[in-house]
Design an enzyme around this catalytic site. Sequence first.
Site, PDB file in Angstrom:
ATOM      1  N   TYR A 228       0.735  -1.405   0.000  1.00 39.05           N
ATOM      2  CA  TYR A 228       0.026   0.078   0.063  1.00 39.05           C
ATOM      3  C   TYR A 228       0.841   1.019   0.093  1.00 39.05           C
ATOM      4  O   TYR A 228       0.450   2.321  -0.675  1.00 39.05           O
ATOM      5  CB  TYR A 228      -1.235   0.105   1.108  1.00 39.05           C
TER       6      TYR A 228
ATOM      7  N   GLU B 158       1.023 -31.345  10.213  1.00 41.20           N
ATOM      8  CA  GLU B 158       0.601 -30.247   9.000  1.00 41.20           C
ATOM      9  C   GLU B 158      -0.828 -29.800   9.400  1.00 41.20           C
ATOM     10  O   GLU B 158      -0.638 -28.684   9.071  1.00 41.20           O
ATOM     11  CB  GLU B 158       0.786 -31.327   7.780  1.00 41.20           C
TER      12      GLU B 158
ATOM     13  N   ASP C 278       0.781 -35.486   5.650  1.00 44.94           N
ATOM     14  CA  ASP C 278       0.191 -36.245   4.767  1.00 44.94           C
ATOM     15  C   ASP C 278       1.048 -37.114   3.945  1.00 44.94           C
ATOM     16  O   ASP C 278       1.874 -36.669   3.601  1.00 44.94           O
ATOM     17  CB  ASP C 278      -0.993 -35.356   3.768  1.00 44.94           C
TER      18      ASP C 278
END
Lengths: 709, 362
Positions: B94, B190, B242
């Site tokens: 910004y 995870e 995973d």
Amino acid sequence: MESVARKPDSKQEQLSLMADSAPAASPDASRRKPPVGDRPAKRAAKADRGRGRDLQLPVLGPTEMAGGKSERSSGHEAEQASGRAAEQASGRAVEEGKRSSGRRAEAASGRAVERSSGRGAEAGGSVASPVDACPDPAPAEAPPSGTNNQQPTTKNSPSRRASAESMASKQRDISVAEFFTKNRHLLGFDNPAKALLTTVKEAVDNALDACEEAGILPDLDVAIRQCNGDERFRVSVRDNGPGIVKAQIPKIFGKLLYGSKFHSFKQARGQQGIGISAAGMYGQLTTGRPMVVVSRTGKGKPAFRLLVRIDAQKNQPEVLGEEQVEWEPEHGTSVDIELVATYRRGTRSVEEYLQQVAIANPHARIAYHPPAGQGDDIAWEHVSEELPPEPKEMKPHPYGVELGMLLKMLLSTKSRTLRAALVQDFSRVSTRVADEICAVAGVKPELRANRMQPEEVEAVHKAMQQVKLLAPPTSCVVPIGEELMRRGMESRFQGEFFTSSTRPPAVYRGNPFVVEVGLAYGGDIPADEPADVMRFANRVPLQYQKGACAITEAVTDVAWRNYGLQQPRGSLPIAPMVLAVHVASVWVPFTSESKEAVAHYPEILRELKLALQECGRRVAIFLSARRRAIDAGKKSAYIKKYIPHISGALREILGYGDAKEQETVECLEYVLERSRLEGMKSVEDEIASTVDPEAEAAADDGGTEATDA
Amino acid sequence: MPDSSMVKAIRKVAGMIHEKILARRKPNLKFPLRSLQNVRYRPQIGFFELLGKMKERTLTVGTVKTFAQTLRMMSLSKNLVETDDIATKREAYYVSKNWGEARFDEQPESDQVMEDIEALFRVNREQIGFIPEEKGGEVAGKLVVIDKDRDTGKTLRIDCTKFGSGAYSIPISVEGLGFQTDAKFILAIETAGMFQRLVKHNYWKQADCVLISMGGVPTRACRRFVRRLSDEKKIPVYVFVDCDPYGIANIYRTLKVGSGNAAHVNEFFCVPKATFLGITPQDIIDYKLPTHPLKDVDVKRASDAVKNDPFIQHHKAWQGAFEKLVKMGVRAEQQALAKHGLNYVIDEYLPQKLAHPERFLP
């Protein structure tokens, strides 16, 4: 005496063609019937000057059948016939048909005659003539074998409708006028608008040829005035040429098939010796007014004004009036023809035609005075003060010679033996080559050239195509030249970019030719229309039959999209572009007698494409340069947007003063501008390297050789 | 000011550019190439080490905008460091809106320039005043984090066992933190879902450990936190993700040895001691886990990892694991263990795995 025995196949083919158009033709009609047709032929021969003998054709049977039965369609036939004649020696029958059927042949075959004498396309006369000339027993007139041969081809005529005798009673002379009236389209007088253009064209062609031959920089004055009545115009064309001696004026203007360029094997505009007299004839037929010719041959010599009329029955000039007049020009000729015509502006107008003439003849000055209320006077000034070199006359090259021509050449040769004739009368034939030809043909080189049997000649003709020969000399073709072509375009169009390309001479069928292309792009030229293609043959603008022309085909075949132009599939490119495409040759092959479209020889197409591609590449470079210039304009602004941020950020970090910032900005501008120029350079190099003429040529090359078999 | 060296470095680079400009020559900036092609895995030191490949940004017509933005960003950074302020990546984006034509249109552009500068100076972005907005990860279990009260400067002891069903949030800067723990290991997880289950059942109590939720690829703060904790307290780190190419090659590998993109800071943001608990391809077979077929992107990621990832290339075991995974053509999530009962993971899977840490994949 027919060649039926010799070339039955082609004869048959021809006959069957004839049979279609004239089903009533009976085999008997193919009987020879000399006396009637002979006279006009002789007249034509007179015009032929020197080689007239060839034209004294015995009138052969098939002819009559064509002539007698289908006079109305004879024009068409003649056109067909001559087209074929150019292609095949067997055009004989039809050609003869034209001849024999009377005067119409004289006019109609203006081009055909020219062809035949120019390059022997017309086999008929020549095939017949040796027989005539030879004391050897000629084949019997209409030999039974011939008749038998023809029998199967005339299936369409199961029963006889007329005997040769009854037909003979109908066979008679056809006057030039009669022929002309019926076949005016052949000579470019199909309609009143075209008649006007053709009249101007013929007069201008003559004027330019005369000036060039005399070595005078042409200065032409063309005026068209409307006479009483909407449809009547008076065309006046004045040149500064050498003038014409008074005695010749009537013949040149008042006699069809009279001219000096009739048989020359060299690059020239007109050849037929028919154009201006045909224009006069048209005027005479439509208005009854004679041509008015004024000519002066030099300072201190008087100028004469002659009223010339053509006796249409006899094809003889008639001088209606003759006076010595005061005439300002030191030398030159002026011709006035009054005719019924329609004045048109825009495409195919006289103005456009003259502009094209000016482009193709940058050494000429042409002033044009349109009729009152049809625009302002225009003058196209000399772009070049130099006359183009005079084209040299060349001897025929064996590859381009057709059988009929060969027969005729051997017959009329000054040489005694075949060997000598070959060496003397052809280009690129040495004694060694002549012997080789004879060996291949299986004939003795020592044969008496004018005593040869037709079979022997045919063997020699075949052998000629088999022997390896040098390409013909190309010095006899004189192009406009790249620079003049470009300057011509520059002076006639308000474009942004001009370029031109003149190809090295090439050869088709033993005829040397040169293709050149001039290109104008941008500026005032309309952008959203198909490119304007101006076609020229030996510096003469071609106005009609655009679609049938090899030039148009070549332009549409080039992938203009590769050069950044729009091009709908199979169409002309859409671009603000004018193309001037010129084919110069000792013999420009036209698709038909009307001399309006160049024939599609692969060699010619190939050269056309190469020249167009060359110009296309330059347009692509121009376009990309222009695009880059625009981009560069944007880029400059683009750079300027960011420079303050670079110097500003550096100033924030380093904390320097205004003076230093100013200096930083200046240095940044310098550095970035240089970088921009480097970038442009690299783009240019890239374009140059991507467009490789050789590679493109190879890709487009159909693999045609300059010689043909 | 502790970071005056940073300011000096920025001034030095800017000065060099300025000199070049005044000499009317094209200035250029050299950045280390931030990609896997420019890193080497050195097992001795345990992380991806940056190689010498550089990318050069020379000031030309084509680069003028980026060049201006880079300098603007450097200027902003100098400003932040000097005033001891920070700006998030989003805030920096910004701020650029004040730069007129040189502003960034999208945040990824400004992030890219920021990372370039970071790499240029070979520092962590926090050192040049920029911070990420992302959360660092969550912690629960046998750990006391020692922090300071910003206002009073008083030491704060944050006991991670006392967040109930909630968790301690890893701050963006972890350099000032101290640790107290007697945990036997750190379990980096995870998914937040698995973390929640383990927290809910106070698994840390049962297993004597610290639980950390990474929430996908661990943030730099998370990686730094785990690294410091494991280094200082000498406790092992086990990673539980995973079983798919993303879990292994992205999450686990980034935690352990760092990434290509942040190669210049891997030294600090890696956990070389981490080992791979599961779920392994073999687990899918052993535990008869329900699976999903590998997607095309998974297969591509796997083959990329085998071909281009120096870490995977270094470890035969990992190559074998990837081959097996691709051959099976399936992937399995942590939560697939729920097939055998919701608490199967706590009661069976983790204890069985933790009984043999030596079998963990490297």
